[in-house]
Design a protein around this motif. Structure first.
Motif, PDB file in Angstrom:
ATOM      1  N   ALA A 420       2.443 -16.281   0.297  1.00 30.54           N
ATOM      2  CA  ALA A 420       3.007 -15.749   1.538  1.00 30.54           C
ATOM      3  C   ALA A 420       4.454 -15.306   1.351  1.00 30.54           C
ATOM      4  O   ALA A 420       4.897 -14.324   1.956  1.00 30.54           O
ATOM      5  CB  ALA A 420       2.917 -16.809   2.641  1.00 30.54           C
ATOM      6  N   ARG A 421       5.189 -15.999   0.509  1.00 30.71           N
ATOM      7  CA  ARG A 421       6.606 -15.676   0.303  1.00 30.71           C
ATOM      8  C   ARG A 421       6.785 -14.461  -0.607  1.00 30.71           C
ATOM      9  O   ARG A 421       7.753 -13.705  -0.450  1.00 30.71           O
ATOM     10  CB  ARG A 421       7.319 -16.894  -0.297  1.00 30.71           C
ATOM     11  CG  ARG A 421       8.816 -16.731  -0.468  1.00 30.71           C
ATOM     12  CD  ARG A 421       9.447 -17.973  -1.064  1.00 30.71           C
ATOM     13  NE  ARG A 421       9.306 -19.117  -0.187  1.00 30.71           N
ATOM     14  CZ  ARG A 421       8.493 -20.134  -0.416  1.00 30.71           C
ATOM     15  NH1 ARG A 421       7.727 -20.147  -1.505  1.00 30.71           N
ATOM     16  NH2 ARG A 421       8.414 -21.145   0.435  1.00 30.71           N
ATOM     17  N   SER A 422       5.897 -14.240  -1.561  1.00 30.32           N
ATOM     18  CA  SER A 422       6.089 -13.222  -2.596  1.00 30.32           C
ATOM     19  C   SER A 422       5.143 -12.039  -2.452  1.00 30.32           C
ATOM     20  O   SER A 422       4.806 -11.394  -3.439  1.00 30.32           O
ATOM     21  CB  SER A 422       5.912 -13.858  -3.982  1.00 30.32           C
ATOM     22  OG  SER A 422       6.807 -14.929  -4.165  1.00 30.32           O
ATOM     23  N   GLN A 423       4.726 -11.718  -1.257  1.00 31.90           N
ATOM     24  CA  GLN A 423       3.867 -10.558  -1.058  1.00 31.90           C
ATOM     25  C   GLN A 423       4.642  -9.256  -1.256  1.00 31.90           C
ATOM     26  O   GLN A 423       5.863  -9.206  -1.096  1.00 31.90           O
ATOM     27  CB  GLN A 423       3.276 -10.582   0.359  1.00 31.90           C
ATOM     28  CG  GLN A 423       2.239 -11.663   0.589  1.00 31.90           C
ATOM     29  CD  GLN A 423       1.752 -11.667   2.024  1.00 31.90           C
ATOM     30  OE1 GLN A 423       2.545 -11.716   2.966  1.00 31.90           O
ATOM     31  NE2 GLN A 423       0.442 -11.608   2.209  1.00 31.90           N
ATOM     32  N   TYR A 424       3.932  -8.210  -1.614  1.00 34.70           N
ATOM     33  CA  TYR A 424       4.529  -6.874  -1.570  1.00 34.70           C
ATOM     34  C   TYR A 424       4.753  -6.504  -0.101  1.00 34.70           C
ATOM     35  O   TYR A 424       3.905  -6.777   0.760  1.00 34.70           O
ATOM     36  CB  TYR A 424       3.606  -5.848  -2.226  1.00 34.70           C
ATOM     37  CG  TYR A 424       3.369  -6.065  -3.695  1.00 34.70           C
ATOM     38  CD1 TYR A 424       4.316  -5.681  -4.633  1.00 34.70           C
ATOM     39  CD2 TYR A 424       2.194  -6.647  -4.150  1.00 34.70           C
ATOM     40  CE1 TYR A 424       4.092  -5.870  -5.994  1.00 34.70           C
ATOM     41  CE2 TYR A 424       1.960  -6.844  -5.505  1.00 34.70           C
ATOM     42  CZ  TYR A 424       2.920  -6.453  -6.421  1.00 34.70           C
ATOM     43  OH  TYR A 424       2.699  -6.650  -7.757  1.00 34.70           O
ATOM     44  N   THR A 425       5.876  -5.864   0.166  1.00 35.64           N
ATOM     45  CA  THR A 425       6.184  -5.453   1.534  1.00 35.64           C
ATOM     46  C   THR A 425       6.329  -3.943   1.566  1.00 35.64           C
ATOM     47  O   THR A 425       7.238  -3.380   0.945  1.00 35.64           O
ATOM     48  CB  THR A 425       7.478  -6.120   2.044  1.00 35.64           C
ATOM     49  OG1 THR A 425       7.362  -7.541   1.914  1.00 35.64           O
ATOM     50  CG2 THR A 425       7.729  -5.762   3.495  1.00 35.64           C
ATOM     51  N   LEU A 426       5.414  -3.273   2.259  1.00 36.59           N
ATOM     52  CA  LEU A 426       5.432  -1.824   2.419  1.00 36.59           C
ATOM     53  C   LEU A 426       5.929  -1.501   3.826  1.00 36.59           C
ATOM     54  O   LEU A 426       5.601  -2.209   4.787  1.00 36.59           O
ATOM     55  CB  LEU A 426       4.043  -1.228   2.211  1.00 36.59           C
ATOM     56  CG  LEU A 426       3.251  -1.726   0.989  1.00 36.59           C
ATOM     57  CD1 LEU A 426       1.899  -1.041   0.934  1.00 36.59           C
ATOM     58  CD2 LEU A 426       4.030  -1.483  -0.279  1.00 36.59           C
ATOM     59  N   GLY A 427       6.702  -0.429   3.949  1.00 37.54           N
ATOM     60  CA  GLY A 427       7.230  -0.037   5.245  1.00 37.54           C
ATOM     61  C   GLY A 427       7.212   1.464   5.425  1.00 37.54           C
ATOM     62  O   GLY A 427       7.436   2.227   4.473  1.00 37.54           O
TER      63      GLY A 427
END
Length: 470
Positions: A420-427
């Motif tokens: 949960a802490r190290s997910q890829y984050t796309l925006g």
């Protein structure tokens, strides 16, 4: 002879003094008149070689007056005074428009009694409105200056990528991902693989059998160790009702003390409910008929409430108040049963997707059996639904893990929090809706990874907030 010698001596002295004065004036010195008085004492020393004339020896006591003192002129004349520059009065300006303020001229001084005075200018006509009505004030320049219309709806999509063996895949780039919203490809404006601080709401199910509750109680030290120092954690319990044990705070000794107190909680008792016999709740029965009652009673097993929907809803409402820079997680430890909640699955899911809350779960007890995923769609009467928890996890981009042993549950705590802490984050920023009514509809999201054999965990979509709520 003495008289003649004295007169000659006086004349010689006078001539000598006149010669000195003449030489001083010729040299440019200013002369000052000093009266010559006989018998005045001289402050100058007599010449080192006095004349050998006996007539002069007789008049040694007669002093010669000093030469007048002359002050030399000043070498550096004083410079002329420098004229001060004319001071300019500052111009007052309006702080909002930066325009000079035109102040009315100063009042003229009072005129003398005999002078004529000019009449004041006429007042402008005053406009009135009919009785009972009011005028609407127009917008001022200051209000227009600070009235900003901004249409933004930046969307963040946390993504977990795993291989066929269930291991997390790291090292992907933004070019490896494609995001589609309602079938239209979106341009990514944000991408990071950096870890995020977590805001975690832990939900403990106390409606499970007591053996499962005691097994979970023994795993609390591993649960505390799964969090980082910069995470914040809140604790909830639920069975027939929802209780908040502690509000959001750091992972400190206070959390450990609260979990140690939770070890005294007991689950529901195992076994078949007693409906007949001397231990039945209706009292003694003779020939199938309760004592004192002419008819045979109809006994039904008691309903056991498991308000999973209500518990997730309360945690989601509390999580939406947390800092938006944190990743919001609901971590459920339960057997997954749902029965008796006031909130529906659709309503709770809408709150989760609107506030970017993710559900992670560890299913224990009967839900962790190998064949449970085959029969979870068959709902027993009065037992509620058993497939709600995995549906929450899939729709919000989380994961559900099913474990039976204590050691497997402990190792799963650290894995869930790390993922949960190290997910890829796309925006990305989607196109602004043309009408206000379409701003709050559901929008589906599809994330594609341009590599074969990988599984994607991401939320299915989101509900866009209206412009007034942004």
């Amino acid at each position: 002879m003495e008289t003649a010698a004295g007169n000659q001596q006086r004349r010689s002295r006078t001539n000598w003094l006149a010669l000195v004065l003449l030489l001083g004036c010729v040299g440019g010195w200013l002369c000052a008149s000093v009266p010559v008085m006989e018998g005045q004492s001289s402050s100058t020393q007599p010449p080192q070689n006095p004349p050998q004339n006996p007539a002069q020896n007789q008049s040694q006591n007669n002093d010669i007056p000093d030469a007048p003192t002359v002050q030399p002129p000043s070498e550096t004349p004083e410079p002329p005074p420098i004229a001060k520059p004319e001071e300019k009065k500052p111009v007052e300006r309006d702080p909002w428009t930066n325009q000079p303020i035109n102040k009315p001229p100063a009042a003229a001084p009072a005129t003398a009694p005999g002078e004529a005075t000019s009449a004041p200018p006429p007042m402008p006509p005053v406009k009135t409105v009919p009785p009972g009505s009011s005028t609407k004030p127009g917008p001022s320049s200051q209000d227009q200056l600070y009235t900003l219309v901004v249409h933004t709806n930046f969307v963040q999509v946390p993504v977990t990528v795993k291989d066929k063996q269930g291991r997390r895949v790291d090292g992907l780039l933004s070019t490896d991902f494609t995001v589609k919203e309602n079938g239209t490809e979106q341009k990514l404006s944000f991408f990071t693989a950096d870890p995020f601080g977590l805001s975690v709401a832990i939900l403990l199910d106390l409606g499970m059998p007591d053996a499962e509750v005691q097994k979970i109680n023994e795993t609390f030290p591993a649960l505390v160790a799964a969090f980082a120092p910069y995470d914040e954690v809140a604790l909830y319990t639920y069975s027939s009702t929802v209780s908040e044990v502690s509000d959001f705070g750091g992972v400190t000794r206070k959390l450990t003390a609260l979990l140690n107190q939770m070890k005294t909680e007991r689950g529901r008792e195992n076994g078949v409910p007693v409906l007949n016999g001397p231990l039945a709740p209706n009292g003694p029965i003779i020939n199938g008929v309760p004592v004192g009652s002419p008819t045979e009673p109809v006994n039904t097993p008691p309903k056991e409430a498991h308000v999973l929907n209500d518990a997730i809803l309360q945690a989601a409402l509390d999580l939406r108040k947390r800092d938006r820079t944190r990743r919001k997680i609901i971590f459920v430890i339960s057997d997954g049963r749902e029965y008796g909640s006031k909130a529906s699955y659709r309503d709770v899911l809408r709150v989760l997707l609107t506030n970017e809350v993710q559900v992670q779960a560890v299913s224990v007890g009967s839900s962790a059996l190998p064949v449970y995923d085959k029969i979870e769609h068959f709902h027993l009467p009065l037992q509620g639904s058993d497939d709600i928890l995995p549906r929450y996890a899939r729709a919000t981009g989380g994961s559900e893990y099913r474990e039976l042993s204590r050691s497997a549950i402990e190792s799963m705590y650290a894995q869930v929090m790390s993922e949960a802490r190290s997910q890829y984050t796309l925006g990305y920023t989607p196109v602004r809706p043309k009408t206000q009514t379409t701003a709050s509809i559901y929008r589906s999201i599809e994330v594609v990874v341009h590599r074969a054999g990988l599984k994607i965990y991401a939320k299915d979509g989101y509900y866009a907030l209206p412009a007034a709520a942004r």
